[in-house]
Design a protein around this motif. Structure first.
Motif, PDB file in Angstrom:
ATOM      1  N   LEU A  82      47.745  80.900 -33.103  1.00 26.53           N
ATOM      2  CA  LEU A  82      47.411  82.278 -32.764  1.00 26.53           C
ATOM      3  C   LEU A  82      48.186  82.760 -31.541  1.00 26.53           C
ATOM      4  O   LEU A  82      47.893  83.811 -30.987  1.00 26.53           O
ATOM      5  CB  LEU A  82      45.908  82.424 -32.520  1.00 26.53           C
ATOM      6  CG  LEU A  82      45.019  82.156 -33.736  1.00 26.53           C
ATOM      7  CD1 LEU A  82      43.557  82.294 -33.363  1.00 26.53           C
ATOM      8  CD2 LEU A  82      45.371  83.074 -34.894  1.00 26.53           C
TER       9      LEU A  82
ATOM     10  N   TYR B 280      49.592  84.600 -36.375  1.00 29.03           N
ATOM     11  CA  TYR B 280      49.365  83.474 -37.267  1.00 29.03           C
ATOM     12  C   TYR B 280      50.405  83.477 -38.392  1.00 29.03           C
ATOM     13  O   TYR B 280      50.977  82.432 -38.722  1.00 29.03           O
ATOM     14  CB  TYR B 280      47.948  83.547 -37.848  1.00 29.03           C
ATOM     15  CG  TYR B 280      47.651  82.441 -38.824  1.00 29.03           C
ATOM     16  CD1 TYR B 280      47.203  81.208 -38.381  1.00 29.03           C
ATOM     17  CD2 TYR B 280      47.820  82.633 -40.195  1.00 29.03           C
ATOM     18  CE1 TYR B 280      46.943  80.185 -39.270  1.00 29.03           C
ATOM     19  CE2 TYR B 280      47.561  81.615 -41.093  1.00 29.03           C
ATOM     20  CZ  TYR B 280      47.122  80.397 -40.624  1.00 29.03           C
ATOM     21  OH  TYR B 280      46.872  79.378 -41.514  1.00 29.03           O
TER      22      TYR B 280
ATOM     23  N   TYR C 270      36.893  84.352 -32.140  1.00 31.20           N
ATOM     24  CA  TYR C 270      38.105  84.730 -31.415  1.00 31.20           C
ATOM     25  C   TYR C 270      39.055  85.515 -32.312  1.00 31.20           C
ATOM     26  O   TYR C 270      39.602  86.536 -31.906  1.00 31.20           O
ATOM     27  CB  TYR C 270      38.811  83.497 -30.839  1.00 31.20           C
ATOM     28  CG  TYR C 270      40.084  83.869 -30.135  1.00 31.20           C
ATOM     29  CD1 TYR C 270      40.048  84.563 -28.923  1.00 31.20           C
ATOM     30  CD2 TYR C 270      41.326  83.585 -30.684  1.00 31.20           C
ATOM     31  CE1 TYR C 270      41.209  84.939 -28.278  1.00 31.20           C
ATOM     32  CE2 TYR C 270      42.491  83.955 -30.047  1.00 31.20           C
ATOM     33  CZ  TYR C 270      42.424  84.633 -28.849  1.00 31.20           C
ATOM     34  OH  TYR C 270      43.586  85.024 -28.216  1.00 31.20           O
ATOM     35  N   LEU C 271      39.247  85.069 -33.525  1.00 31.99           N
ATOM     36  CA  LEU C 271      40.131  85.745 -34.470  1.00 31.99           C
ATOM     37  C   LEU C 271      39.702  87.195 -34.684  1.00 31.99           C
ATOM     38  O   LEU C 271      40.537  88.099 -34.768  1.00 31.99           O
ATOM     39  CB  LEU C 271      40.134  84.986 -35.800  1.00 31.99           C
ATOM     40  CG  LEU C 271      41.114  85.432 -36.869  1.00 31.99           C
ATOM     41  CD1 LEU C 271      42.552  85.289 -36.380  1.00 31.99           C
ATOM     42  CD2 LEU C 271      40.895  84.624 -38.141  1.00 31.99           C
TER      43      LEU C 271
ATOM     44  N   SER D 279      40.903  85.280 -24.202  1.00 32.64           N
ATOM     45  CA  SER D 279      41.813  86.435 -24.184  1.00 32.64           C
ATOM     46  C   SER D 279      42.392  86.693 -22.803  1.00 32.64           C
ATOM     47  O   SER D 279      43.537  87.118 -22.680  1.00 32.64           O
ATOM     48  CB  SER D 279      41.088  87.697 -24.665  1.00 32.64           C
ATOM     49  OG  SER D 279      40.702  87.550 -25.996  1.00 32.64           O
TER      50      SER D 279
ATOM     51  N   THR E  90      46.282  91.793 -34.762  1.00 32.56           N
ATOM     52  CA  THR E  90      47.280  91.152 -33.901  1.00 32.56           C
ATOM     53  C   THR E  90      47.281  89.645 -34.094  1.00 32.56           C
ATOM     54  O   THR E  90      48.336  89.029 -34.251  1.00 32.56           O
ATOM     55  CB  THR E  90      46.999  91.483 -32.423  1.00 32.56           C
ATOM     56  OG1 THR E  90      47.040  92.901 -32.259  1.00 32.56           O
ATOM     57  CG2 THR E  90      48.004  90.822 -31.500  1.00 32.56           C
ATOM     58  N   ARG E  91      46.104  89.052 -34.089  1.00 33.17           N
ATOM     59  CA  ARG E  91      46.014  87.594 -34.207  1.00 33.17           C
ATOM     60  C   ARG E  91      46.506  87.105 -35.568  1.00 33.17           C
ATOM     61  O   ARG E  91      47.192  86.090 -35.659  1.00 33.17           O
ATOM     62  CB  ARG E  91      44.596  87.117 -33.947  1.00 33.17           C
ATOM     63  CG  ARG E  91      44.155  87.541 -32.538  1.00 33.17           C
ATOM     64  CD  ARG E  91      43.040  86.794 -31.969  1.00 33.17           C
ATOM     65  NE  ARG E  91      42.429  87.455 -30.841  1.00 33.17           N
ATOM     66  CZ  ARG E  91      43.027  87.835 -29.731  1.00 33.17           C
ATOM     67  NH1 ARG E  91      44.310  87.652 -29.576  1.00 33.17           N
ATOM     68  NH2 ARG E  91      42.365  88.425 -28.756  1.00 33.17           N
TER      69      ARG E  91
ATOM     70  N   ASP F 161      40.614  90.672 -32.209  1.00 33.16           N
ATOM     71  CA  ASP F 161      41.743  91.569 -32.482  1.00 33.16           C
ATOM     72  C   ASP F 161      42.431  91.023 -33.729  1.00 33.16           C
ATOM     73  O   ASP F 161      43.526  90.479 -33.666  1.00 33.16           O
ATOM     74  CB  ASP F 161      42.699  91.616 -31.291  1.00 33.16           C
ATOM     75  CG  ASP F 161      43.837  92.619 -31.486  1.00 33.16           C
ATOM     76  OD1 ASP F 161      43.919  93.238 -32.571  1.00 33.16           O
ATOM     77  OD2 ASP F 161      44.649  92.763 -30.567  1.00 33.16           O
ATOM     78  N   TYR F 162      41.756  91.162 -34.845  1.00 30.57           N
ATOM     79  CA  TYR F 162      42.172  90.498 -36.073  1.00 30.57           C
ATOM     80  C   TYR F 162      43.612  90.825 -36.471  1.00 30.57           C
ATOM     81  O   TYR F 162      44.384  89.911 -36.790  1.00 30.57           O
ATOM     82  CB  TYR F 162      41.219  90.839 -37.223  1.00 30.57           C
ATOM     83  CG  TYR F 162      41.579  90.094 -38.484  1.00 30.57           C
ATOM     84  CD1 TYR F 162      41.194  88.763 -38.644  1.00 30.57           C
ATOM     85  CD2 TYR F 162      42.315  90.696 -39.491  1.00 30.57           C
ATOM     86  CE1 TYR F 162      41.533  88.053 -39.767  1.00 30.57           C
ATOM     87  CE2 TYR F 162      42.662  89.985 -40.627  1.00 30.57           C
ATOM     88  CZ  TYR F 162      42.267  88.671 -40.766  1.00 30.57           C
ATOM     89  OH  TYR F 162      42.624  87.966 -41.883  1.00 30.57           O
TER      90      TYR F 162
END
Length: 172
Positions: free
Chosen positions: A43, A157, A145-146, A16, A152-153, A149-150
């Motif tokens: 991402l 995607y 990682y996803l 990040s 936004t990511r 900040d699900y």
């Protein structure tokens, strides 16, 4: 058993805050590096896979504390890769090595070692592809990682998915 949640969270945070991510791998590990590059690009991350020994040395000399190096080596003995990550660490990059090696002297050339499984014959690929344990560990990390900040990511995607599915010229 090899998954250390704190380590996964630390790596997710490192991604990040990184300006750029380089994934190093040679041979079979290079193929995994390219796969993971594509997943991270989806991402919205600025990432590249470096699979050539000379390019590894050059890119390692150009990094700084804003870069993250994810190095992949099942054996932990790939001389060119180890030289590259040593140079990158000397230049201030945060270096993570995914390996099945139990040689913890490798910590001298990286910041983190993420262990991957390697039963007999994984390194030779006679029974099961040596890519398999790397891909599994990277998939697990990807999910960590996803989740950082699900919303936004997942939005990013979805944008990349839309771009891939859009065959129409934009008109610009």
């Amino acid at each position: 058993q090899l998954i250390n949640e704190t380590q996964m969270e630390t790596l997710a945070f490192s991604i990040s805050k990184s300006k750029r991510i380089l994934i190093y791998g040679i041979g079979i590990s290079g193929i995994v590096a390219q796969e993971f590059k594509l997943r991270l690009m989806r991402l919205g991350l600025l990432v590249d896979a470096v699979t050539d020994a000379h390019l590894m040395k050059i890119s390692s000399a150009l990094v700084d504390e804003n870069h993250l190096i994810i190095a992949l080596s099942i054996s932990g003995k790939t001389k060119e890769l180890l030289n590259g990550i040593k140079i990158a660490k000397e230049h201030g990059a945060y270096v993570v090595l995914l390996t099945a090696s139990k040689d913890y002297s490798l910590l001298s050339c990286c910041d983190e070692i993420i262990p991957v499984a390697a039963p007999k014959n994984f390194t030779t690929g006679t029974l099961i592809s040596p890519q398999f344990p790397l891909l599994i560990m990277l998939d697990i990390f990807y999910s960590y990682y996803l989740q950082t900040d699900y919303a936004t990511r997942f939005s990013i995607y979805s944008e990349t998915l839309s771009a891939l599915n859009n065959d129409e010229p934009s008109g610009k």
